[in-house]
Design a protein around this motif. Structure first.
Motif, PDB file in Angstrom:
ATOM      1  N   THR A 192       0.895  -1.220   0.122  1.00  0.00           N
ATOM      2  CA  THR A 192       0.095   0.023  -0.094  1.00  0.00           C
ATOM      3  C   THR A 192       1.066   1.240  -0.001  1.00  0.00           C
ATOM      4  OG1 THR A 192      -0.133   0.130   2.412  1.00  0.00           O
ATOM      5  CG2 THR A 192      -1.788  -1.151   1.233  1.00  0.00           C
ATOM      6  N   ILE A 193       0.266   2.315  -0.025  1.00  0.00           N
ATOM      7  CA  ILE A 193       0.939   3.861  -0.097  1.00  0.00           C
ATOM      8  C   ILE A 193       0.039   4.655   0.522  1.00  0.00           C
ATOM      9  CG2 ILE A 193       0.217   4.644  -2.252  1.00  0.00           C
ATOM     10  CD1 ILE A 193       3.159   5.298  -2.729  1.00  0.00           C
ATOM     11  N   THR A 194       0.724   5.734   0.986  1.00  0.00           N
ATOM     12  CA  THR A 194      -0.551   6.835   1.391  1.00  0.00           C
ATOM     13  C   THR A 194      -0.572   7.958   0.524  1.00  0.00           C
ATOM     14  OG1 THR A 194       1.700   7.896   2.769  1.00  0.00           O
ATOM     15  CG2 THR A 194       0.282   6.448   3.798  1.00  0.00           C
ATOM     16  N   LYS A 195      -1.509   8.875   0.490  1.00  0.00           N
ATOM     17  CA  LYS A 195      -1.840   9.922  -0.471  1.00  0.00           C
ATOM     18  C   LYS A 195      -0.917  10.826  -0.529  1.00  0.00           C
ATOM     19  CE  LYS A 195      -4.796  12.725   2.548  1.00  0.00           C
ATOM     20  NZ  LYS A 195      -6.088  13.385   2.796  1.00  0.00           N
ATOM     21  N   ASP A 196       0.067  11.243   0.878  1.00  0.00           N
ATOM     22  CA  ASP A 196       0.919  12.312   0.703  1.00  0.00           C
ATOM     23  C   ASP A 196       2.276  11.902  -0.057  1.00  0.00           C
ATOM     24  OD1 ASP A 196       0.991  10.335   3.118  1.00  0.00           O
ATOM     25  OD2 ASP A 196       2.593  11.754   3.745  1.00  0.00           O
ATOM     26  N   ARG A 197       2.265  10.608  -0.468  1.00  0.00           N
ATOM     27  CA  ARG A 197       3.804  10.327  -0.949  1.00  0.00           C
ATOM     28  C   ARG A 197       3.608  10.785  -2.435  1.00  0.00           C
ATOM     29  NH1 ARG A 197       6.137   5.913   1.424  1.00  0.00           N
ATOM     30  NH2 ARG A 197       7.854   6.178   0.230  1.00  0.00           N
ATOM     31  N   LEU A 198       5.005  11.259  -2.921  1.00  0.00           N
ATOM     32  CA  LEU A 198       5.040  11.680  -4.555  1.00  0.00           C
ATOM     33  C   LEU A 198       4.626  10.559  -5.429  1.00  0.00           C
ATOM     34  CD1 LEU A 198       8.302  13.240  -4.172  1.00  0.00           C
ATOM     35  CD2 LEU A 198       6.208  14.568  -4.073  1.00  0.00           C
ATOM     36  N   ALA A 199       4.037  10.943  -6.452  1.00  0.00           N
ATOM     37  CA  ALA A 199       3.516   9.965  -7.639  1.00  0.00           C
ATOM     38  C   ALA A 199       4.915   9.407  -7.921  1.00  0.00           C
ATOM     39  CB  ALA A 199       2.919  10.622  -8.725  1.00  0.00           C
ATOM     40  N   ALA A 200       5.945  10.067  -8.045  1.00  0.00           N
ATOM     41  CA  ALA A 200       7.261   9.350  -8.599  1.00  0.00           C
ATOM     42  C   ALA A 200       7.621   8.176  -7.659  1.00  0.00           C
ATOM     43  CB  ALA A 200       8.261  10.363  -8.768  1.00  0.00           C
ATOM     44  N   GLN A 201       7.509   8.267  -6.407  1.00  0.00           N
ATOM     45  CA  GLN A 201       7.868   7.439  -5.373  1.00  0.00           C
ATOM     46  C   GLN A 201       6.846   6.041  -5.494  1.00  0.00           C
ATOM     47  OE1 GLN A 201       7.419   9.947  -1.772  1.00  0.00           O
ATOM     48  NE2 GLN A 201       9.632   9.683  -1.618  1.00  0.00           N
ATOM     49  N   ALA A 202       5.643   6.357  -5.933  1.00  0.00           N
ATOM     50  CA  ALA A 202       4.615   5.138  -6.096  1.00  0.00           C
ATOM     51  C   ALA A 202       5.102   4.457  -7.313  1.00  0.00           C
ATOM     52  CB  ALA A 202       3.303   5.899  -6.260  1.00  0.00           C
ATOM     53  N   LEU A 203       5.545   5.280  -8.372  1.00  0.00           N
ATOM     54  CA  LEU A 203       5.812   4.402  -9.667  1.00  0.00           C
ATOM     55  C   LEU A 203       7.144   3.672  -9.333  1.00  0.00           C
ATOM     56  CD1 LEU A 203       5.758   3.990 -12.582  1.00  0.00           C
ATOM     57  CD2 LEU A 203       7.169   6.137 -12.786  1.00  0.00           C
ATOM     58  N   ASN A 204       8.213   4.305  -8.509  1.00  0.00           N
ATOM     59  CA  ASN A 204       9.332   3.573  -8.217  1.00  0.00           C
ATOM     60  C   ASN A 204       9.010   2.342  -7.442  1.00  0.00           C
ATOM     61  OD1 ASN A 204      12.402   3.191  -7.903  1.00  0.00           O
ATOM     62  ND2 ASN A 204      11.727   3.504  -5.802  1.00  0.00           N
ATOM     63  N   PHE A 205       8.223   2.422  -6.390  1.00  0.00           N
ATOM     64  CA  PHE A 205       7.706   1.143  -5.503  1.00  0.00           C
ATOM     65  C   PHE A 205       6.930   0.255  -6.361  1.00  0.00           C
ATOM     66  CE2 PHE A 205       4.602  -0.280  -2.165  1.00  0.00           C
ATOM     67  CZ  PHE A 205       5.539  -1.058  -1.546  1.00  0.00           C
ATOM     68  N   MET A 206       6.253   0.606  -7.375  1.00  0.00           N
ATOM     69  CA  MET A 206       5.662  -0.596  -8.259  1.00  0.00           C
ATOM     70  C   MET A 206       6.325  -1.165  -9.289  1.00  0.00           C
ATOM     71  SD  MET A 206       2.122   2.152  -9.085  1.00  0.00           S
ATOM     72  CE  MET A 206       1.136   0.766  -9.767  1.00  0.00           C
ATOM     73  N   GLU A 207       7.258  -0.580  -9.777  1.00  0.00           N
ATOM     74  CA  GLU A 207       8.366  -1.039 -10.875  1.00  0.00           C
ATOM     75  C   GLU A 207       9.319  -1.861 -10.000  1.00  0.00           C
ATOM     76  OE1 GLU A 207       8.638   2.156 -14.053  1.00  0.00           O
ATOM     77  OE2 GLU A 207       9.892   2.431 -12.555  1.00  0.00           O
ATOM     78  N   LYS A 208       9.695  -1.717  -8.690  1.00  0.00           N
ATOM     79  CA  LYS A 208      10.741  -2.373  -8.202  1.00  0.00           C
ATOM     80  C   LYS A 208      10.140  -3.473  -7.134  1.00  0.00           C
ATOM     81  CE  LYS A 208      14.381   0.959  -8.436  1.00  0.00           C
ATOM     82  NZ  LYS A 208      15.266   1.715  -8.028  1.00  0.00           N
ATOM     83  N   ASN A 209       8.942  -3.634  -7.317  1.00  0.00           N
ATOM     84  CA  ASN A 209       8.291  -4.917  -6.494  1.00  0.00           C
ATOM     85  C   ASN A 209       8.751  -6.193  -6.927  1.00  0.00           C
ATOM     86  OD1 ASN A 209       6.080  -5.494  -4.639  1.00  0.00           O
ATOM     87  ND2 ASN A 209       5.453  -6.545  -6.132  1.00  0.00           N
ATOM     88  N   LYS A 210       8.816  -6.945  -5.773  1.00  0.00           N
ATOM     89  CA  LYS A 210       9.407  -8.605  -6.025  1.00  0.00           C
ATOM     90  C   LYS A 210       8.272  -9.270  -5.638  1.00  0.00           C
ATOM     91  CE  LYS A 210      13.355  -6.965  -7.235  1.00  0.00           C
ATOM     92  NZ  LYS A 210      13.913  -6.805  -8.686  1.00  0.00           N
ATOM     93  N   PRO A 211       8.095 -10.661  -6.370  1.00  0.00           N
ATOM     94  CA  PRO A 211       8.791 -10.994  -7.463  1.00  0.00           C
ATOM     95  C   PRO A 211       8.646 -10.401  -8.707  1.00  0.00           C
ATOM     96  CG  PRO A 211       7.246 -12.501  -6.962  1.00  0.00           C
ATOM     97  CD  PRO A 211       7.053 -11.446  -6.078  1.00  0.00           C
TER      98      PRO A 211
END
Length: 324
Positions: free
Chosen positions: A275-294
């Motif tokens: 999950t993520i919170t609404k105050d996080r940067l959209a760029a951080q969300a993208l990084n989080f989604m792309e680097k999720n494992k596996p």
């Protein structure tokens, strides 16, 4: 021969810039301090090619934390000097230091009491002699083989303007976030200003079901909202997140049959999803989604401090906003 002229041009212009390095001296420091302590704006003015360079310098100053604008000297002596105050600083550009339109500004500027920084190639010129500070942008020769077209001189002037802007940026502790503030339409602005809240789907657009609903019912919700997933919540009243079901989960299960479609979502959903919170940067969300494992994820639930689902963000939403 044309190729040799092109190479010689670059060599001469490179030499012109290298020659500026020792000129980052006391006069440069005084000019920088004057601008930092200025309560108004930097008014950049120049004629012809110097004016074109001046517009770029003004734009660079303005975008890096120093309020600035360009004043055409010909328009200035016909009324636009009314935009200039004693609280401003004028950065006057003229390679010769004798450009009529620029020199024509001096009497009024002196009367107003506006400080003048001269950027010229001649220390004994009228402009340099009447300025409070002189920034030397002299060049040994122009890169033009005819010695006529401003080439090395305009390159040197532009480089000196960049050096001034960058020195001011450093002195002001100007940050990437500050830069993004002045560039909201640019890629950097989108990366540093857009938050998850700006791009997430929420409210009536939020697909949510309870764990007791069937996978078939959840599939209808996924299809209706078109986000590729449905949030699984404790109850529609509390909206406390307990799981996530994606269309990918359903497709992979279909390879083994379709009996599961009539079974509760609880048996197929991903428990404790990322999950993520609404105050996080959209760029951080993208990084989080792309680097999720596996494997990378395409949807991310948005939760509040009490883990209540308040939104959902899809990878395509981020890409559409240019957060790359």
């Amino acid at each position: 021969m044309p190729i040799e002229h092109a190479r010689a041009c670059l060599e001469l212009e490179a030499e012109a810039i290298r020659a500026l390095i020792p000129r980052i001296n006391e006069q440069f420091t005084i000019a920088m301090r004057m601008i930092i302590n200025c309560s108004g704006r930097v008014v950049v003015s120049g004629m012809g090619k110097s004016g074109i360079i001046g517009k770029k310098i003004a734009a660079t100053l303005a975008s890096t934390g120093t309020p600035a604008f360009f004043l055409h000297p010909a328009e200035g002596i016909h009324g636009d000097l009314g935009m200039v105050t004693a609280h401003d600083i004028v950065l006057a550009i003229s390679n010769s230091g004798e450009t009529n339109e620029v020199i024509g500004l001096l009497p009024t500027l002196k009367r107003i009491g506006t400080p003048i920084i001269a950027m010229t190639g001649r220390a004994k010129s009228t402009l340099a002699q009447n300025a409070d500070v002189f920034l030397d942008v002299a060049v040994a020769k122009e890169a033009c083989p005819l010695g006529l077209a401003p080439t090395a001189s305009t390159t040197a002037t532009l480089a000196m303007g960049d050096a001034l802007a960058i020195a001011l940026l450093s002195a002001r502790n100007f940050t990437p976030e500050d830069f993004a503030l002045y560039h909201p339409g640019g890629a950097l602005g989108r990366k540093l200003l857009l938050t998850v809240e700006n791009v997430m789907h929420g409210g009536s657009d939020l697909p949510a079901v309870t764990p007791d609903k069937t996978v078939k019912e959840a599939l209808f919700s996924i299809t209706a909202q078109g986000l590729g997933a449905v949030l699984v919540v404790e109850s529609l009243a509390s909206m406390k997140l307990v799981g996530l079901l994606t269309d990918g989960d359903i497709r992979r299960s279909l390879e083994k049959g379709h009996d599961f479609l009539d079974k509760p979502v609880a048996g197929l959903m991903t428990r404790e999803p990322r999950t993520i919170t609404k105050d996080r940067l959209a760029a951080q969300a993208l990084n989080f989604m792309e680097k999720n494992k596996p494997r990378p994820i395409t949807v991310l639930p948005v939760v509040d401090s009490e883990f209540r689902a308040i939104g959902i963000i899809h990878l395509t939403d981020l890409l559409r906003q240019g957060v790359v």
